[in-house]
Design an enzyme around this catalytic site. Sequence first.
Site, PDB file in Angstrom:
ATOM      1  N   ASP A   1      -8.588  -6.264  -4.904  1.00 42.33           N
ATOM      2  CA  ASP A   1      -8.193  -4.932  -4.409  1.00 42.33           C
ATOM      3  C   ASP A   1      -8.777  -3.859  -5.329  1.00 42.33           C
ATOM      4  OD1 ASP A   1      -6.958  -2.626  -3.537  1.00 42.33           O
ATOM      5  OD2 ASP A   1      -4.942  -3.483  -3.460  1.00 42.33           O
TER       6      ASP A   1
ATOM      7  N   ARG B   1     -11.563   6.693  10.004  1.00 46.32           N
ATOM      8  CA  ARG B   1     -11.096   5.315   9.928  1.00 46.32           C
ATOM      9  C   ARG B   1     -12.178   4.392   9.367  1.00 46.32           C
ATOM     10  NH1 ARG B   1      -6.659   2.283   9.285  1.00 46.32           N
ATOM     11  NH2 ARG B   1      -6.727   0.334  10.439  1.00 46.32           N
TER      12      ARG B   1
ATOM     13  N   SER C   1       0.825  -1.199   0.000  1.00 45.61           N
ATOM     14  CA  SER C   1       0.000   0.000   0.000  1.00 45.61           C
ATOM     15  C   SER C   1       0.868   1.261   0.000  1.00 45.61           C
ATOM     16  CB  SER C   1      -0.946  -0.048   1.200  1.00 45.61           C
ATOM     17  OG  SER C   1      -1.983   0.868   1.042  1.00 45.61           O
TER      18      SER C   1
ATOM     19  N   HIS D   1      -8.123  -4.996  -0.494  1.00 53.52           N
ATOM     20  CA  HIS D   1      -6.816  -4.351  -0.397  1.00 53.52           C
ATOM     21  C   HIS D   1      -5.964  -4.899   0.752  1.00 53.52           C
ATOM     22  CE1 HIS D   1      -3.791  -1.255  -0.587  1.00 53.52           C
ATOM     23  NE2 HIS D   1      -4.046  -0.874   0.637  1.00 53.52           N
ATOM     24  N   ASP D   2      -6.613  -5.164   1.876  1.00 53.15           N
ATOM     25  CA  ASP D   2      -5.873  -5.622   3.065  1.00 53.15           C
ATOM     26  C   ASP D   2      -5.311  -7.045   2.943  1.00 53.15           C
ATOM     27  OD1 ASP D   2      -5.651  -3.436   4.631  1.00 53.15           O
ATOM     28  OD2 ASP D   2      -7.266  -3.953   6.026  1.00 53.15           O
TER      29      ASP D   2
END
Lengths: 210, 382
Positions: B324, B228, B158, B357-358
């Site tokens: 992602d 967040r 990232s 993405h994670d």
Amino acid sequence: MDFDQNNHRESDIRIDLLLIANMIPEGARVLDVGCGDGELLDYLRKEKKVDARGIELSPEGVKESVAKGLSVIQGNAEEEIKHFPDDSFDFVILSQTLQAMDRPDKILEELLRVGKRAIVSFPNFGYWRVRLHLMLKGKMPVTKSLDRPWYRTPNIHFCTIRDFVDLCEELNIKIEKGLAVDSSGSKMSIKYMMLANLFGTQGLYVLARN
Amino acid sequence: MDTEEQQISVDEGFAEVVTLGEKDPLLLSSGEILSPFKVAYKSWGVLNKDKTNAILVCHALTGDQYARGKNPLTGKEGWWPKVIGPGLPIDTNKFFVICTNVLGSCSGSSGPMEINPATNKPYGLDFPVITIADMVSAQVRLIDHFGIDKLYSVIGGSMGGMQVLHWAVDHGERVKTAIPIASTWRHSAQNIAFHEVGRQAIMADPNWQNGRYYEKESRPHAGLSVARMAAHITYMSERSLTSKFGRNLQDREKLTFGFDADFQIESYLRYQGISFVDRFDANSYLYITRATDYYDITAGFGGSLTNAFEGTSVKFCIISFTSDWLYTTQENRELVRALNAAGAQVSFVEIDMDKGHDSFLLDCPEMFNIIEGFLAAETESL
């Protein structure tokens, strides 16, 4: 018989790849299109000190290539090759992959755009046993090495050695060298096209721009 | 330079904060300078005699230097425990591994929460706006401090991948190999848009006080928490949200016809937001999201990705994930194609994983194998 790129006998791989490797000079810039697990590129890098690059569709193949220290990108060959600049390589190799291409004619032109020379090997559909199979059984050949039926095979564009030579002529591509490989793995001259097309299991050609 | 803090443990690695740039100020992209500045880092393994086995691991947006071992601030395990360690893909038996807290962050490196040496008060918004290139410049100073001429590899996911690419472009002669993972070559309009939502949430919190909340009783926790939550949505795929939560209700049999967290996904996001504010500084969040928004590796090269990498000697291994949608495979392919056009040595793998993405932070054996194979292939030179 050997038509399926994913299922060679071991001896076929070695001879096929060795014949290609012998055509490549020391230190050349080489792109292997459909490089599989990177066996040929790894050999060329070690034995011929070439600058080796590859394109491969299967993630497993890319992973094994990367672990060999090779620079290989995952992707569709026909799409990815478009993004290489003209004359990027001395040799572009298309080994046992032509018949799986969407447009074999376009890929040949692309090979010779990004490379000064192209080395192309492909299974010969004019081999006598294929002809016999078709003649006697009246069905598309399904064998140990060509183990998937016609509707499920990635090999969608089979050709004979004669078909290939005709295509090169039509595309104004120069054949610098050509040979056929028989079932024992021996090289055969293509001087006598009829015999080569009948007894060769594979065609192997070095191509250049005219 | 002086050493503020030292912790030595064989298993847990070595953590320290070094003060750099006292005599040689750090010139930032904005034109402002930082002098002195602090870099907090953690290291594992041993630097070899020739100093050729160092790997720099770059953390993501809200990450920190505690990639492996217990994070002393949260008490939790590091963020890449299955990647860094003895016998693991980034093998600490072979490599000297360094992870720095980026400039602008809040785990010990200079940032808005730290004391401004000029005023003896926390910087707040007086801290200069920094860029990814600036984060890398600070890392270069730390590498200099170690006397390392060339890094064996720079690796990061990232925002970590953005640092990797800046290393390759701005300091290519000091990097042998580079592994940007789940990253991009520039922040897109959509990326910037999501970050702007987060920043607005923080700045709309009355407790934010124009960034001068450090001396106050209350912190802009509500704003940071919303920031967040919004960001967290972008780290997961629609598919993983559906399979994990679906429309399941949270500890209840039926809808309450109110605005409590009826759905599990609401409860989950609220938890993500609330637990985040305990470990992250709101101003740091503004600064670091700004740095990623300003990020465009082609900026100094007339917008040409190929020009950015022309003549590079760095060997790249680029990894993306199918699910992602924050930094997509397509963007990574653009990077790969530009690198090929520039004649760079580049490998590229797209890993089929549905966690979004994670994925790069999760248990992903395929990624582990690729990193391990790529790093091991060059070790004969060590």
